[in-house]
Design a protein around this motif. Structure first.
Motif, short mmCIF file in Angstrom:
data_model
loop_
_atom_site.label_atom_id
_atom_site.label_comp_id
_atom_site.label_asym_id
_atom_site.label_seq_id
_atom_site.Cartn_x
_atom_site.Cartn_y
_atom_site.Cartn_z
N ASN A 170 0.88 -1.04 0.06
CA ASN A 170 0.31 0.02 0.03
C ASN A 170 1.06 1.51 -0.11
O ASN A 170 2.17 1.22 0.12
N HIS A 171 0.24 2.45 -0.17
CA HIS A 171 0.87 3.71 -0.33
C HIS A 171 1.78 3.91 1.02
O HIS A 171 3.09 4.22 0.92
N ASP A 172 1.15 3.81 2.17
CA ASP A 172 1.81 4.16 3.37
C ASP A 172 3.06 3.18 3.61
O ASP A 172 4.03 4.04 4.20
N GLY A 221 4.86 2.60 -12.82
CA GLY A 221 3.91 3.10 -11.94
C GLY A 221 2.98 2.32 -11.38
O GLY A 221 2.13 1.57 -12.14
N ILE A 222 2.73 2.25 -10.01
CA ILE A 222 1.68 1.63 -9.23
C ILE A 222 0.57 2.58 -9.00
O ILE A 222 0.55 3.67 -8.66
N TRP A 223 -0.50 1.80 -8.99
CA TRP A 223 -1.86 2.15 -8.62
C TRP A 223 -2.25 3.30 -9.93
O TRP A 223 -1.52 3.60 -10.53
N GLY A 226 -0.50 6.41 -10.27
CA GLY A 226 1.08 6.29 -10.81
C GLY A 226 2.05 6.67 -9.84
O GLY A 226 3.18 7.32 -10.37
N ARG A 227 1.52 6.98 -8.51
CA ARG A 227 2.52 7.94 -7.68
C ARG A 227 3.82 7.28 -7.47
O ARG A 227 5.05 7.93 -7.49
N TRP A 228 3.76 6.01 -7.23
CA TRP A 228 5.17 5.41 -6.89
C TRP A 228 5.61 4.44 -8.07
O TRP A 228 4.91 3.67 -8.76
N GLN A 393 2.47 11.61 -15.27
CA GLN A 393 3.03 10.82 -14.22
C GLN A 393 4.40 11.14 -13.73
O GLN A 393 5.36 11.42 -14.62
N SER A 394 4.62 11.31 -12.54
CA SER A 394 6.30 11.74 -11.95
C SER A 394 6.84 10.39 -12.21
O SER A 394 6.57 9.38 -12.31
#
Length: 395
Positions: A170-172, A221-223, A226-228, A393-394
């Motif tokens: 997960n993100h956290d 990029g995930i989710w 695509g943040r991560w 997307q970063s």
């Protein structure tokens, strides 16, 4: 003098040297509980009466002694156990330390979160927490404090990798791992959306390779947002029912799959504590704080038995307790058999040593198991792809 006294003296000496206790009586009670557990093989308070000398004439009086320990809020589990396990892994400072994060459920009512150190085909407890929670899936806020504590404890270990199953991606968690600079290998569920492998975002399940093939994606990029960005390894091994999707912060390779597979060693630990060696499910305890303290007894017995087994192996005495020509049982079982022999047959208790960084003799119960272990996993095709970030997307 009772035959169990020699074992009790060694456990008490170990606790007094390393653990930080508020009261010496806590250490004495804990040492007798560990001794009784090793001798009885069950995490059951009524079973321990026969192995502990006492002036009490009724079994209920002895059992109440253990109940008072389990219900005593002044007994600090981490203060008693953490110094022991840190002393056992002090030789690992120049090597990569693999930490497996997982959960197990007791009686469909309590969830135990585990952070363990993988070592020589098994896992050794590092930190744990028991929640009154009927599911094995827990929120990030439940286990992040445990990871933060582990990060403080392992500051002298520069190379640490966290291994976790699908319920922890997960993100956290990824944000915390990026800040802690720990490496990771996490498995993804098939419905997670990834960006980069295709022109449009797509679920992992649509990217499964055919059987016998593997795909290595770099810069995925995930989710949906695509943040991560990380690296993704997809593999569909012949003979395995379900494909694997593993993300990592390191370069994607087949070694990523090997590293993630180390997580399964914690399953053996769950088996040993729940129904295999110590039968935690027979305890009858129905309280989360009491279960945490009860598992302290099991964790010390596991650590003591494992290090004793490694000492037996190092001294060339394994054949006295292991009937296999080559090592066929775990170091934990070797150590527990030796400890029971010290009580019942007068064997000498060996000096405890640190956990092996390299297994001198891997464990195989049969020649078939050995052949299966060394049988290579063949891929008919391996693709390595570099994904470019989509617009917005970063990188």
């Amino acid at each position: 003098m009772p035959a169990t006294t020699c074992l009790y003296d060694q456990v008490l000496s170990l606790l007094r040297q390393s653990s930080n206790a508020r009261d010496l009586r806590h250490l004495k009670a804990l040492a007798w509980m560990v001794t009784a557990l090793v001798c009885s093989g069950r995490l059951s308070l009524p079973q321990w009466e026969a192995y502990v000398p006492s002036r009490a004439r009724q079994a209920q009086s002895t059992e109440r002694r253990w109940q008072r320990f389990l219900g005593n809020r002044r007994v600090r589990v981490k203060s008693l156990y953490v110094p022991l396990v840190l002393a056992a892994i002090h030789r690992w400072q120049g090597r990569r330390l693999y930490l497996a994060l997982d959960t197990t459920v007791l009686w469909n009512r309590y969830c135990r979160i585990h952070l363990t150190v993988t070592c020589c085909g098994r896992a050794v407890p590092l930190l744990w927490r028991v929640l009154e929670h009927p599911s094995a899936t827990v929120s990030t806020k439940r286990y992040l404090p445990m990871l933060r504590l582990a990060h403080r404890l392992l500051q002298s270990y520069p190379d640490v990798m966290v291994l976790a199953d699908r319920g922890f991606a997960n993100h956290d968690l990824l944000e915390w791992l990026s800040q802690s600079r720990w490496h990771y290998c996490l498995r993804l569920p098939s419905d997670v959306v990834v960006q980069g492998p295709r022109r449009h975002p797509v679920k992992v399940g649509y990217l499964w390779p055919p059987k016998g093939e593997a795909r290595l994606y770099e810069g995925v990029g995930i989710w949906s947002e695509g943040r991560w960005r990380c690296n993704l390894v997809l593999a569909h091994v012949k003979g395995v029912e379900e494909p694997w999707a593993v993300i990592t912060d390191e370069s994607p390779s087949l070694n990523t799959l090997w590293q993630y597979a180390l997580r399964f060693r914690v399953e053996e630990l769950f088996l040993d504590s729940k129904s295999g060696v110590f039968e935690l499910e027979a305890s009858g305890i129905r309280s989360a704080p009491a279960l945490e303290r009860l598992y302290l007894v099991a964790a010390i017995a596991i650590l003591d038995g494992t290090t004793q087994g490694m000492a037996v192996q190092l001294d060339g005495l394994r054949c006295q307790v292991d009937p296999h020509w080559r090592r066929g049982i775990s170091y934990l079982n070797i150590g527990l058999r030796w400890l029971k022999g010290a009580v019942n047959k007068g064997r000498t208790l060996l000096q405890l040593i640190a956990l092996f960084t390299v297994d001198p003799e891997p464990c195989f119960a049969s020649k078939k198991a050995e052949a299966h272990y060394y049988d290579r996993i063949w891929f008919s095709r391996i693709q390595s792809l570099c994904c470019q970030p989509t617009p917005g997307q970063s990188a």
